[in-house]
Each structure stands twice: as C-alpha cells, then as structure tokens.
Design a protein around this motif. Structure first.
Motif, PDB file in Angstrom:
ATOM      1  N   SER A  29      -9.234   0.256   8.777  1.00  0.00           N
ATOM      2  CA  SER A  29      -8.698  -0.372  10.149  1.00  0.00           C
ATOM      3  C   SER A  29      -9.878  -1.248  10.630  1.00  0.00           C
TER       4      SER A  29
ATOM      5  N   LEU B 217      -4.020   5.816  13.311  1.00  0.00           N
ATOM      6  CA  LEU B 217      -3.277   7.014  13.991  1.00  0.00           C
ATOM      7  C   LEU B 217      -3.982   8.516  13.472  1.00  0.00           C
TER       8      LEU B 217
ATOM      9  N   PRO C 125       0.137  -3.723   7.152  1.00  0.00           N
ATOM     10  CA  PRO C 125      -0.042  -3.251   8.514  1.00  0.00           C
ATOM     11  C   PRO C 125       0.012  -1.982   8.627  1.00  0.00           C
ATOM     12  N   MET C 126       0.963  -1.375   8.006  1.00  0.00           N
ATOM     13  CA  MET C 126       1.172   0.091   8.157  1.00  0.00           C
ATOM     14  C   MET C 126       0.038   0.936   7.620  1.00  0.00           C
TER      15      MET C 126
ATOM     16  N   PHE D   2      -2.176   0.929  10.523  1.00  0.00           N
ATOM     17  CA  PHE D   2      -1.627   1.715  11.458  1.00  0.00           C
ATOM     18  C   PHE D   2      -1.852   3.321  11.218  1.00  0.00           C
TER      19      PHE D   2
END
Length: 179
Positions: free
Chosen positions: A111, A15, A7-8, A11
């Motif tokens: 993503s 971002l 998930p990082m 993210f």
C-alpha cells in the motif's frame, strides 16, 4: 498487469491493516489482547503467502517487530503511557502493540510502496499519523496516557524518525518486487 499495480491488492492490504489495527486495539481494550495478536498472525501469514519472496518480507516484519518492541518499551519506561493488557514481561511493551508494528510492516511494500522514495513524506506521515492512531487507541481504552502532550510529542518525534528508516529497510527487503 503486475500484482502491485492492481488496485484491489492495495485495497485489500489497507483493509487488512485497518482490521488488524481494530482487532489489536479493541482486543486490548476489552481484556482480550490475544484476539488482536491472532488477527495479526493471520494478516502476516496472508501477506507472506502472496509475496514473491516471503523470506524477505518476513525479515522486514521481524525488523519492524524489533523496532516496535524497543520503541514501545521506551515509551512505557518514560511513564507517559500505560498498558493494562498483553504485557508478558513487566516493564516491556505488550505483545498486541508489537503486533501492530508487524502488520504495519505488511503495508510498506504494498500500500505504501509509492512513498518509499520520499523519506520526508514518510517522516510527516509518522509524525502526524502515529500520534493520531495512539490517541484513538487510548480513547478506545487500549492504553492510557499519564502525560498526554509529552507522550504524543514523543510518539510523533519517534515515528518521524522510525517511519523513514522502516521505509528504507522495506526497499532492501522487498519481497513483492518482481525480478
């Protein structure tokens, strides 16, 4: 755990895309389009360094850049949109706007990977998300609409066609797939 399942990673990818979008739009709005292009170059470099097959991701970015340059130039030629900064050749898309297409490409195999098999979702995403992003960019001062309704309609239709096409290309040029 695979890189893309973390998930990082997703993210950070989102971002960086959002930060790049803001850098491009606010840079253009404040007469510094180079700032957004520089940020985009850094985001693309980061993306390529993390890819298992960077040459494939670079080809995807190049495809998005070419697509975006043509699409944005066509929008400009209609007279429905106007860009005051970052235009290197009169009558063509500004480089900061094309840089946005490049950083969008960095999201396709990270993503937005889960959306790739669903062209109708990509079309809806493009039809709704793109006009909202352009409208926000205009409100921040990065561009102007001469005919807001016509421009946003054309943007929505264009992105409803181009988003699924780019997602299809991303599947073929997936530099993040582990094989």
């Amino acid at each position: 755990m695979r890189l893309l399942e973390q998930p990082m990673t997703i993210f950070i990818n989102l971002l960086l895309y959002q930060a790049g979008w803001l850098a491009c739009v606010l840079g253009a709005a404040n007469g510094r389009p180079w700032a957004g292009a520089l940020a985009a170059a850094g985001i693309i470099a980061w993306h390529l360094v993390r890819a298992a097959r960077p040459s494939r991701e670079l080809a995807l970015v190049a495809t998005a850049v070419a697509t975006g340059a043509v699409f944005e130039t066509l929008l400009l030629q209609t007279g429905w949109v106007r860009f005051d900064t970052g235009v290197l050749l009169a009558g063509t898309a500004p480089y900061w706007m094309v840089a946005l297409w490049a950083i969008f490409a960095t999201t396709l195999n990270v993503s937005f990977r889960a959306l790739r098999p669903y062209p109708w979702i990509a079309a809806a995403f493009g039809a709704l998300g793109a006009p909202a992003a352009y409208y926000a960019g205009a409100n921040l001062g990065a561009m102007e609409f001469a005919a807001t309704g016509l421009a946003l309609t054309a943007i929505g239709i264009g992105w409803a066609i181009l988003a699924p096409a780019l997602f299809r290309v991303a599947r073929r040029l997936d530099g993040y797939a582990r094989t």
